[in-house]
Design an enzyme around this catalytic site. Structure first.
Site, PDB file in Angstrom:
ATOM      1  N   LYS A  88      36.831  37.126  42.789  1.00 23.34           N
ATOM      2  CA  LYS A  88      37.069  35.954  43.653  1.00 23.34           C
ATOM      3  C   LYS A  88      37.688  34.811  42.864  1.00 23.34           C
ATOM      4  O   LYS A  88      37.965  33.753  43.403  1.00 23.34           O
ATOM      5  CB  LYS A  88      35.741  35.476  44.264  1.00 23.34           C
ATOM      6  CG  LYS A  88      35.009  36.525  45.072  1.00 23.34           C
ATOM      7  CD  LYS A  88      33.625  36.001  45.480  1.00 23.34           C
ATOM      8  CE  LYS A  88      32.721  37.130  45.927  1.00 23.34           C
ATOM      9  NZ  LYS A  88      31.296  36.755  45.883  1.00 23.34           N
ATOM     10  N   ARG A 109      33.837  43.258  27.446  1.00 20.21           N
ATOM     11  CA  ARG A 109      35.170  43.833  27.167  1.00 20.21           C
ATOM     12  C   ARG A 109      36.173  43.156  28.086  1.00 20.21           C
ATOM     13  O   ARG A 109      35.921  42.974  29.280  1.00 20.21           O
ATOM     14  CB  ARG A 109      35.189  45.338  27.410  1.00 20.21           C
ATOM     15  CG  ARG A 109      36.605  45.914  27.325  1.00 20.21           C
ATOM     16  CD  ARG A 109      36.641  47.410  27.378  1.00 20.21           C
ATOM     17  NE  ARG A 109      36.173  47.987  26.124  1.00 20.21           N
ATOM     18  CZ  ARG A 109      36.277  49.281  25.815  1.00 20.21           C
ATOM     19  NH1 ARG A 109      36.847  50.112  26.675  1.00 20.21           N
ATOM     20  NH2 ARG A 109      35.836  49.750  24.666  1.00 20.21           N
TER      21      ARG A 109
HETATM   22  N1   CP Z   1      36.020  54.255  21.900  1.00 20.65           N
HETATM   23  C1   CP Z   1      36.017  53.511  23.025  1.00 20.65           C
HETATM   24  O1   CP Z   1      36.060  52.283  22.980  1.00 20.65           O
HETATM   25  O2   CP Z   1      35.969  54.240  24.171  1.00 20.65           O
HETATM   26  P1   CP Z   1      35.863  53.612  25.635  1.00 20.65           P
HETATM   27  O3   CP Z   1      37.163  52.881  25.900  1.00 20.65           O
HETATM   28  O4   CP Z   1      35.654  54.786  26.558  1.00 20.65           O
HETATM   29  O5   CP Z   1      34.715  52.652  25.625  1.00 20.65           O
END
Ligand code: CP
Length: 311
Positions: A88, A109
């Site tokens: 959003k 991430r």
């Molecule tokens: N090695 C690693 O970072 O794998 P993923 O992208 O699946 O987390």
């Protein structure tokens, strides 16, 4: 023993020293024994982890979740930020404020370089970088170093060869910086000329007086290396035309693998596409499925434990 991870962010790894790493790896090996004996324990009971993944992940996400569960802690069951209010338009800053009100630790991430550091500024709890664009992937770098240490013990005097798309592959940045702690290490970087290691990494290695070379072919280097680290071409980080130009530049076959020293290892942090042929998987040198994946869980268990508990 000084726990320098306690209540700290883990956004990159340049603040870690050899003693920090020794203590972390000792903890990972202790935890490995506990997992083998009884699956885990309850040392993180009452602690909650939030995983904020703005990019796909299999290993990093799943190993963090299982690491927390095996140590008795809980997770916020949000499997992707694409199911969150990020869609959003909620900012990274606000997201950090909100989730750090619920959780004791954030694992983040994100595709943009520097984004995880930005969230760490607004989080009231420790933030672990699970990969920020072409920047760093500290927990993968530590997993990889642990795997190398398990094999060779002494990390000095090793020759490590990275091949593939080195310009976009964040574990190359993190592992290379960790290797730079060991004064006699030698590193060879082999990539297509379009995707060499980043200037920032080059400057860092020069500042640490690391012996390294860059090249475009690996055949003549293979017989001398202890560790071969193969990388995927990161299609999602480049134009279609660059991808088609460089994909398939290097494919590790068993003929190449068998030209390596008997005592050497072949690593890949996965996912593997076509850069290692499947017959290499059963080569005695290949550790990517047999050790590297599982070590990721032990190292992440140790990281969670050391960030969330003082002792
Ligand atoms: N090695 C690693 O970072 O794998 P993923 O992208 O699946 O987390």
């Amino acid at each position: 023993m000084k726990n320098s991870f306690y209540k700290k962010h883990l956004v990159d790894i340049t603040h870690l020293n050899i003693e920090d790493i020794r203590i972390l790896f000792k903890r990972a090996s202790e935890i490995k024994k506990i997992v083998e004996l009884k699956g885990g324990d309850n040392r993180l009971q009452g602690k909650i982890m939030a995983t904020l993944f703005y990019e796909p992940s299999s290993r990093t996400f799943s190993s963090f979740v299982t690491a927390m569960q095996r140590l008795g802690g809980g997770i916020i069951p949000l499997f992707s930020m694409f199911n969150s209010s990020a869609v959003k338009g909620e900012t990274l800053e606000d997201t950090a404020r909100v989730f750090s009100s619920y959780a004791d630790l954030l694992v983040v991430r994100h595709p943009e370089l520097g984004s995880v550091r930005q969230m760490a500024r607004y989080s009231s709890v420790p933030v672990v970088n699970a990969g920020d664009g072409i920047g760093d992937h500290p927990t993968q770098g530590l997993t990889d170093l642990y795997t190398i240490q398990q094999k060779f013990g002494d990390l000095n005097k090793l020759h490590v060869l990275f091949i593939g798309d080195l310009g976009h592959y964040r574990p190359v940045n993190s592992l290379s910086k960790l290797l730079s702690l060991y004064p006699q290490i030698r590193i060879s970087f082999v990539s297509p000329k379009e995707v060499p290691i980043q200037d920032g990494l080059k400057k860092y290695l020069v500042s640490k007086k690391v012996k390294f070379i860059e090249a475009n072919s690996f055949e003549n280097i293979l017989a001398n290396v202890d560790v071969l680290y193969v990388t995927r071409v990161k299609k999602e980080y480049m134009t279609e035309s660059l991808y088609h130009k460089i994909k398939g530049s290097y494919v590790l076959t068993n003929i190449f693998a068998n030209s390596m020293k008997n005592n050497s290892i072949i690593m890949h942090c996965l996912p593997r596409i076509d850069e290692i042929s499947h017959d290499v998987d059963s080569n005695s040198r290949a550790v990517y499925f047999s050790q590297q994946v599982r070590n990721g869980m032990y190292v992440r268990m140790a990281i969670l434990d050391m960030i969330l508990r003082k002792n």
